[in-house]
Write an enzyme that holds these catalytic residues in place. Sequence first.
Site, PDB file in Angstrom:
ATOM      1  N   TYR A  47     -27.029  20.292 -30.080  1.00 15.79           N
ATOM      2  CA  TYR A  47     -28.287  20.574 -30.766  1.00 15.79           C
ATOM      3  C   TYR A  47     -28.379  22.030 -31.216  1.00 15.79           C
ATOM      4  CZ  TYR A  47     -29.882  16.190 -28.562  1.00 15.79           C
ATOM      5  OH  TYR A  47     -30.014  14.895 -28.132  1.00 15.79           O
ATOM      6  N   HIS A 104     -22.074  13.522 -23.637  1.00 12.48           N
ATOM      7  CA  HIS A 104     -22.952  13.139 -24.737  1.00 12.48           C
ATOM      8  C   HIS A 104     -22.561  11.804 -25.366  1.00 12.48           C
ATOM      9  CE1 HIS A 104     -25.739  15.103 -27.961  1.00 12.48           C
ATOM     10  NE2 HIS A 104     -25.971  13.822 -27.836  1.00 12.48           N
TER      11      HIS A 104
END
Length: 275
Positions: A47, A104
């Site tokens: 992010y 992730h």
Amino acid sequence: MITIEANGAKIPALGFGTYQLTGSLGTDMVATALNLGYRHIDTARMYGNEAEVGRGIATSGIPREEIFLTTKIWPDDFAHDDFLRSAEQSVKNLGTTPDLLLLHWPSKTVPLDETIAALVEAQRKGLTRFIGVSNFTIPLLRLATEHSPIPLVNNQIEYHPYLSQDALLPFHRKLGIATTAHCPTARGKVMDDPVIKKIADAHGTNPIQVTLRWLIQQEGVAAIPRTSSEKNAKSNLKVLEFELTPDEMAQISALRSTNYRICDFAFSPVWDAVA
């Protein structure tokens, strides 16, 4: 706040997602969310906002021990040494140790046993309190648990009223791990759903709130909606103030037959079959 107990971790069922919240907006929204009452913050190395999230936590005035903080490592860093360097960098970026460190996405190139070994080592080095995975299927999750001497506490997956996870959720419960739903409102698609709108009207709420309530009212399920609006962040907390009836839960669950998946990429695993 409703909490989920999973292999020693206590995870607040309603979290605050930070995808695409960067710069001062990211910092301000994390601080705002915490001051509104959120106690579960989700971020990731990918992010590009771990530093902003860390600053938001630091400036919120909320004691760190009251906050459950999750971050995730991207598959590009899944080789053992790369993973540990990435986990160390996350701690530096955040200015604090995350409570939960996740893989992730599963990797198609780095052996899972190598990455799980690094994930376990990160926990033993004090780079995280708990460990888990994200976007893992039943076969991959089975392998991950076999390779890990430390119990996993979470699998973060896409889950909303248009995507069935009827195979995966019972497997999570069998393993004692929590489910965290990303894309919980199908990126706003629920706003136009007549079934959900009718239920929302009956409760004097809106479709976003009803959808989030449907998620966290399920056993072992947390949701991490993202918003850049203080008004919406405050509105989402209203899900803690009402309950859906069994019939309303069933009506929303029936929508999952559409099997609408948002996050399906070239690097995605082969998804679990849906009955």
